[in-house]
Enzyme design. Sequence first.
Site, short mmCIF file in Angstrom:
data_model
loop_
_atom_site.label_atom_id
_atom_site.label_comp_id
_atom_site.label_asym_id
_atom_site.label_seq_id
_atom_site.Cartn_x
_atom_site.Cartn_y
_atom_site.Cartn_z
N SER A 6 0.83 -1.20 0.00
CA SER A 6 0.00 0.00 0.00
C SER A 6 0.87 1.26 0.00
O SER A 6 1.68 1.45 -0.89
CB SER A 6 -0.96 -0.04 1.19
OG SER A 6 -1.91 1.00 1.11
N ASP A 64 -2.96 6.23 -3.80
CA ASP A 64 -1.77 5.61 -3.23
C ASP A 64 -1.23 4.55 -4.19
O ASP A 64 -1.84 4.26 -5.22
CB ASP A 64 -2.06 5.06 -1.83
CG ASP A 64 -2.97 3.84 -1.83
OD1 ASP A 64 -3.58 3.56 -2.87
OD2 ASP A 64 -3.06 3.16 -0.79
N ASP A 110 -1.04 1.32 -4.56
CA ASP A 110 -1.82 0.19 -5.06
C ASP A 110 -3.24 0.60 -5.44
O ASP A 110 -4.09 -0.25 -5.72
CB ASP A 110 -1.84 -0.97 -4.06
CG ASP A 110 -2.64 -0.67 -2.80
OD1 ASP A 110 -2.51 0.45 -2.28
OD2 ASP A 110 -3.38 -1.56 -2.33
N ASP A 157 -5.93 1.87 -3.95
CA ASP A 157 -7.17 1.62 -3.20
C ASP A 157 -7.58 2.81 -2.34
O ASP A 157 -8.74 2.94 -1.96
CB ASP A 157 -7.09 0.34 -2.37
CG ASP A 157 -6.01 0.37 -1.30
OD1 ASP A 157 -5.20 1.32 -1.26
OD2 ASP A 157 -5.96 -0.59 -0.49
#
Length: 578
Positions: A146, A305, A307, A309
């Site tokens: 993340s 961010d 990734d 999400d």
Amino acid sequence: MSWKAQFEKWIGYESLREDLKEELLKQAEDETYLEDSFYKNLEFGTGGMRGEIGPGTNRMNVYTIRKAAQGLADYMKAAGEEAMSRGVVIAHDNRRMSHEFAIEAACTLGANGVKAYVFKELRPTPQLSFAVRELNTHTGIMITASHNPPEYNGFKVYGDDGAQLVPKDADRLIEMVNAVENELTIETADKETLIEKGLFQYVLEDLDKSYGEALESVVVDKSLVGEMGSDLSIVFTPLHGAAQTPMMDAFSRTGFKNVHVVEEQAVPDTEFSAVTSPNPEEHRAFDHAMILGDKRDADILIATDPDGDRVGVAAKDSNGQYKVLTGNQTGALMLEYLLSGKKAAGTLPENGVVIKTIVTSEMGRRIAGSYGVETLDVLTGFKFIGEKIREYEKTKENTYLFGYEESYGYLIEPFARDKDAIQAVLLASEVAAYYKKQGKTLFEGLTELYEQYGYYLEDLESFVFKGKSGAETMARMMESFRSEPMKEQAGQKVKWQEDYSTGTRTNMLDDSSEIIDLPSSNVIKVVLEDGSWYCLRPSGTEPKIKAYFGVKKDTLSEAEKQLEQLKDAVLQKVNEMS
């Protein structure tokens, strides 16, 4: 086994990867480094595992990835032949070794007869969640850490509904992973051999197309976007991560045409070279976006961010300066617009429900209530929102309308079952277009909501405790708050203390108690007489304790004063124990 014995096992393993062996030899005299690398196995929790990259049982490397994948293979074998034949879909972000870890996981699964569908290019977490459902696989894997610093990576597991595993399923998987005795000797298979056997298949284009088509359903008012899509000036940055390709496609599909990308941060980069922190919760992540925003007179700045999400939003305040909204503020704007749009269109269901986490602002409950919509609280972690969506699909008891958490995570349409920054960017842009059509900024819209519903203010403080000693400090701190509850704070009597580890809500005024119908979790929440609250929660993925705060008053100045007093009271006790 002691950390020294684990180190000796690794350094003595003849086939140990040369780069890992070199690093261990280089650090051979640094006992602190070696102890932290080997004093435990990298914890595989309910959300998978996450840690620093490097050699050792407590680090992310090809061997700990193989161990996680072997545990998942055993989990799927136990689920039966159908689970194995449906297989796993694997995606990865831009981080160090993400692609290699994805291949290692697939080759370990393949050696166990489990088919893997592997994204051949980086794609965001919500697209992995979508792909699980689209391909009807039994599980999914996302290789990501993340918004953590560059030295981190992780391994997240998803169930067949596209949501992260809930505790009862995750506990079974954790048992399987922990039962793998020697991570160094796990059998893997050659990728090319697995491709020939049909146990390894690259995927990309078809899933890009179907995910893009699904994203078109997020738009609430197509005529509004058609009218304002060229006027609304948007600055977007993926912060070097995986959201760039699907996001630009989504803008194009839905009619947002005036989009300016922060070029310095558009290229995937393992080191996040052009950003101080790849976390849209950190205001410095918007530094480049603000410069470009000034040049383009942008109405809204948006950052996802690595990734893809989580999403952060910034807009101009009353002084004409860009200011980053909190996750709670963005969520309130989205929720008000979504519910008002559905009400106007006559599509607001009688059994609609909004789902939020226990540390998310109470403003959402107030907004939803004004539309006759129920709000449900769940534990922190989007998997619990996904679990409720699945339950409602079966029972038809409620109709899911919106789910969110204060940490910049939102889900509008449940074709994904994890927070989806691509969806959220589209809705946030539409909200900005709605206010621009009225000659207003997002901040003016937010002020209107505060004047209508009250001034809800929240804040978050994090305390980092690294290594073995840090873990002990966190345990001691949580036990102190749990066993020695305070009766008064910030000039208010404590009304409720909620201990989610025991599932008990205690009335501190009369000593009565009631049951909290949520899974057990190491979380403490305290509610004062005026409705102000704070919550303490050790992070499940990072070595830190998070302290959340929330207040509600009739004016901004009153809310700011109460929030400061509440924070001071709690942080004083935390600092005494640090």
